[in-house]
Design an enzyme around this catalytic site. Structure first.
Site, PDB file in Angstrom:
ATOM      1  N   PRO A 105       0.817  -1.219   0.000  1.00  0.00           N
ATOM      2  CA  PRO A 105       0.000   0.000   0.000  1.00  0.00           C
ATOM      3  C   PRO A 105       0.851   1.270   0.000  1.00  0.00           C
ATOM      4  O   PRO A 105       0.351   2.346  -0.320  1.00  0.00           O
ATOM      5  CB  PRO A 105      -0.805  -0.103   1.302  1.00  0.00           C
ATOM      6  CG  PRO A 105      -0.694  -1.523   1.735  1.00  0.00           C
ATOM      7  CD  PRO A 105       0.585  -2.045   1.197  1.00  0.00           C
ATOM      8  N   GLU A 139       0.826  -7.363   8.434  1.00  0.00           N
ATOM      9  CA  GLU A 139       0.934  -5.897   8.516  1.00  0.00           C
ATOM     10  C   GLU A 139       1.886  -5.322   7.474  1.00  0.00           C
ATOM     11  O   GLU A 139       1.819  -4.152   7.130  1.00  0.00           O
ATOM     12  CB  GLU A 139       1.375  -5.456   9.912  1.00  0.00           C
ATOM     13  CG  GLU A 139       0.263  -5.412  10.932  1.00  0.00           C
ATOM     14  CD  GLU A 139      -0.961  -4.643  10.452  1.00  0.00           C
ATOM     15  OE1 GLU A 139      -0.865  -3.419  10.331  1.00  0.00           O
ATOM     16  OE2 GLU A 139      -2.002  -5.277  10.205  1.00  0.00           O
ATOM     17  N   ARG A 155      -0.943  -7.961 -21.442  1.00  0.00           N
ATOM     18  CA  ARG A 155      -1.750  -7.636 -22.631  1.00  0.00           C
ATOM     19  C   ARG A 155      -1.066  -6.646 -23.557  1.00  0.00           C
ATOM     20  O   ARG A 155      -1.512  -6.438 -24.675  1.00  0.00           O
ATOM     21  CB  ARG A 155      -3.166  -7.213 -22.269  1.00  0.00           C
ATOM     22  CG  ARG A 155      -3.304  -6.243 -21.138  1.00  0.00           C
ATOM     23  CD  ARG A 155      -4.751  -5.928 -20.837  1.00  0.00           C
ATOM     24  NE  ARG A 155      -5.352  -5.208 -21.939  1.00  0.00           N
ATOM     25  CZ  ARG A 155      -6.328  -5.672 -22.724  1.00  0.00           C
ATOM     26  NH1 ARG A 155      -6.849  -6.853 -22.502  1.00  0.00           N
ATOM     27  NH2 ARG A 155      -6.781  -4.954 -23.701  1.00  0.00           N
ATOM     28  N   ASP A 165      -7.414   0.992 -26.782  1.00  0.00           N
ATOM     29  CA  ASP A 165      -7.842   0.946 -25.394  1.00  0.00           C
ATOM     30  C   ASP A 165      -7.975   2.339 -24.815  1.00  0.00           C
ATOM     31  O   ASP A 165      -7.125   3.188 -25.027  1.00  0.00           O
ATOM     32  CB  ASP A 165      -6.839   0.155 -24.556  1.00  0.00           C
ATOM     33  CG  ASP A 165      -7.423  -1.168 -24.139  1.00  0.00           C
ATOM     34  OD1 ASP A 165      -8.649  -1.208 -23.952  1.00  0.00           O
ATOM     35  OD2 ASP A 165      -6.665  -2.132 -24.015  1.00  0.00           O
TER      36      ASP A 165
HETATM   37  C1  9D3 Z   1      -4.919  -2.943   8.189  1.00  0.00           C
HETATM   38  C2  9D3 Z   1      -3.472  -2.906   7.915  1.00  0.00           C
HETATM   39  N1  9D3 Z   1      -3.025  -1.574   7.519  1.00  0.00           N
HETATM   40  C3  9D3 Z   1      -2.701  -0.804   8.723  1.00  0.00           C
HETATM   41  C4  9D3 Z   1      -2.657   0.654   8.471  1.00  0.00           C
HETATM   42  C5  9D3 Z   1      -1.861  -1.640   6.657  1.00  0.00           C
HETATM   43  C6  9D3 Z   1      -1.951  -2.633   5.573  1.00  0.00           C
HETATM   44  C7  9D3 Z   1      -1.017  -3.657   5.486  1.00  0.00           C
HETATM   45  C8  9D3 Z   1      -1.078  -4.585   4.481  1.00  0.00           C
HETATM   46  C9  9D3 Z   1      -2.941  -2.588   4.621  1.00  0.00           C
HETATM   47  C10 9D3 Z   1      -3.009  -3.524   3.596  1.00  0.00           C
HETATM   48  C11 9D3 Z   1      -2.097  -4.532   3.534  1.00  0.00           C
HETATM   49  C12 9D3 Z   1      -2.151  -5.538   2.468  1.00  0.00           C
HETATM   50  N2  9D3 Z   1      -2.170  -4.919   1.136  1.00  0.00           N
HETATM   51  C13 9D3 Z   1      -1.235  -5.138   0.225  1.00  0.00           C
HETATM   52  O1  9D3 Z   1      -0.326  -5.904   0.471  1.00  0.00           O
HETATM   53  C14 9D3 Z   1      -1.282  -4.414  -1.031  1.00  0.00           C
HETATM   54  C15 9D3 Z   1      -2.193  -3.434  -1.524  1.00  0.00           C
HETATM   55  C16 9D3 Z   1      -3.378  -2.842  -0.982  1.00  0.00           C
HETATM   56  O2  9D3 Z   1      -3.855  -3.145   0.125  1.00  0.00           O
HETATM   57  N3  9D3 Z   1      -4.035  -1.894  -1.726  1.00  0.00           N
HETATM   58  C17 9D3 Z   1      -3.595  -1.507  -2.952  1.00  0.00           C
HETATM   59  N4  9D3 Z   1      -2.499  -2.019  -3.510  1.00  0.00           N
HETATM   60  C18 9D3 Z   1      -1.813  -2.960  -2.781  1.00  0.00           C
HETATM   61  S1  9D3 Z   1      -0.414  -3.707  -3.292  1.00  0.00           S
HETATM   62  C19 9D3 Z   1      -0.268  -4.629  -1.955  1.00  0.00           C
END
Ligand code: 9D3
Length: 249
Positions: free
Chosen positions: A89, A116, A154, A169
């Protein structure tokens, strides 16, 4: 083009790769995609991939050693990758422009996180880039890895049967798509626009351009700042804007 995906849920990723455009690209030998179970790179009796965070706090953190070992193994058995992508994220947003850039690479490794997050030393010592697919909370990097592979695959010549449809596209052109219709000519009291039945190809083309511009203006005006419009599209857009100024003063 070669992809290696490292995950604790290999079956989830395999299932997503088996169908559709990517599945066909693999069958045809245009894509070489392998999925690797992170637990195969653990060394302890319990095959642990996570541990408690230093400093305390909630949740678990992915241990660095299995991930580092998995990537080291890939370097030996699959060759030196052009990119090692950490899906998280905190990453830079994955966009069509990123997909185009990465479609010119030959070998991409994708690391899927869970829990996490990952030990920071994977980010600083193993990954070469970090990508997010958007601002929503998912449970891990597996679906994002499938999204990234799909968008890049793609663009690899031959993977999508019809090259024209890739070029046209919406996001490649920077506009939203025009409305599509097929038979019947009337469905649930709604008729297909007459111009599409007219056989006047120049009119059809113009109508589609206009509809694409209308939709983009209404739903994603931000796209118009960077869209590569041709002369006709610029003229149509001016016309639409003039009509709207007159229509709602
Ligand atoms: C509830 C956990 N969060 C605390 C603030 C942090 C968090 C850690 C791990 C939130 C999501 C994740 C898992 N997500 C991914 O590994 C992830 C992801 C995403 O959640 N949204 C958009 N792209 C991606 S790429 C990897």
């Amino acid at each position: 083009m070669k992809f290696d995906i490292v995950t604790i849920f290999p079956r989830m990723v395999e299932a997503g790769l088996a169908e559709g455009v990517v599945g066909r690209g693999i069958e045809r030998g245009l894509l070489d995609v392998r999925v690797h179970d992170l637990r195969d790179h653990t060394t302890d009796r319990h095959r642990s991939v996570d541990d408690v965070p230093y400093g305390g706090g909630p949740g678990m953190v992915m241990k660095p050693e299995p991930l580092a070992r998995a990537v080291a193994n890939l370097r030996v058995h699959r060759g030196e990758p052009d990119a090692v992508v950490l899906l998280s994220p905190q990453g830079r947003r994955f966009t069509q422009a990123e997909a185009v850039r990465m479609s010119h690479l030959r070998h991409i490794v994708l690391l899927c996180g869970r829990y996490e997050g990952m030990d920071e030393r994977i980010r600083t010592g193993v990954a070469t880039e970090e990508l997010s697919i958007g601002d929503y909370v998912l449970s891990g990097g597996e679906l994002p890895a499938l999204v990234v592979v799909d968008a890049i695959a793609r663009l690899v010549p031959g993977v999508v049967g019809d090259e024209q449809s890739v070029e046209q596209d919406s996001f490649s052109r920077g506009l939203l798509d025009y409305p599509h219709y097929t038979r019947p000519a009337e469905f649930a009291g709604q008729r297909v626009p007459d111009v599409l039945l007219s056989g006047r190809h120049a009119d059809v083309r113009r109508w589609r351009k206009r509809e694409a511009l209308l939709r983009t203006l209404d739903r994603r005006p931000d796209l118009l700042d960077t869209a590569a419009l041709d002369d006709e599209e610029r003229a149509l857009l001016d016309e639409i804007r003039r009509e709207r100024e007159e229509g709602a003063p």
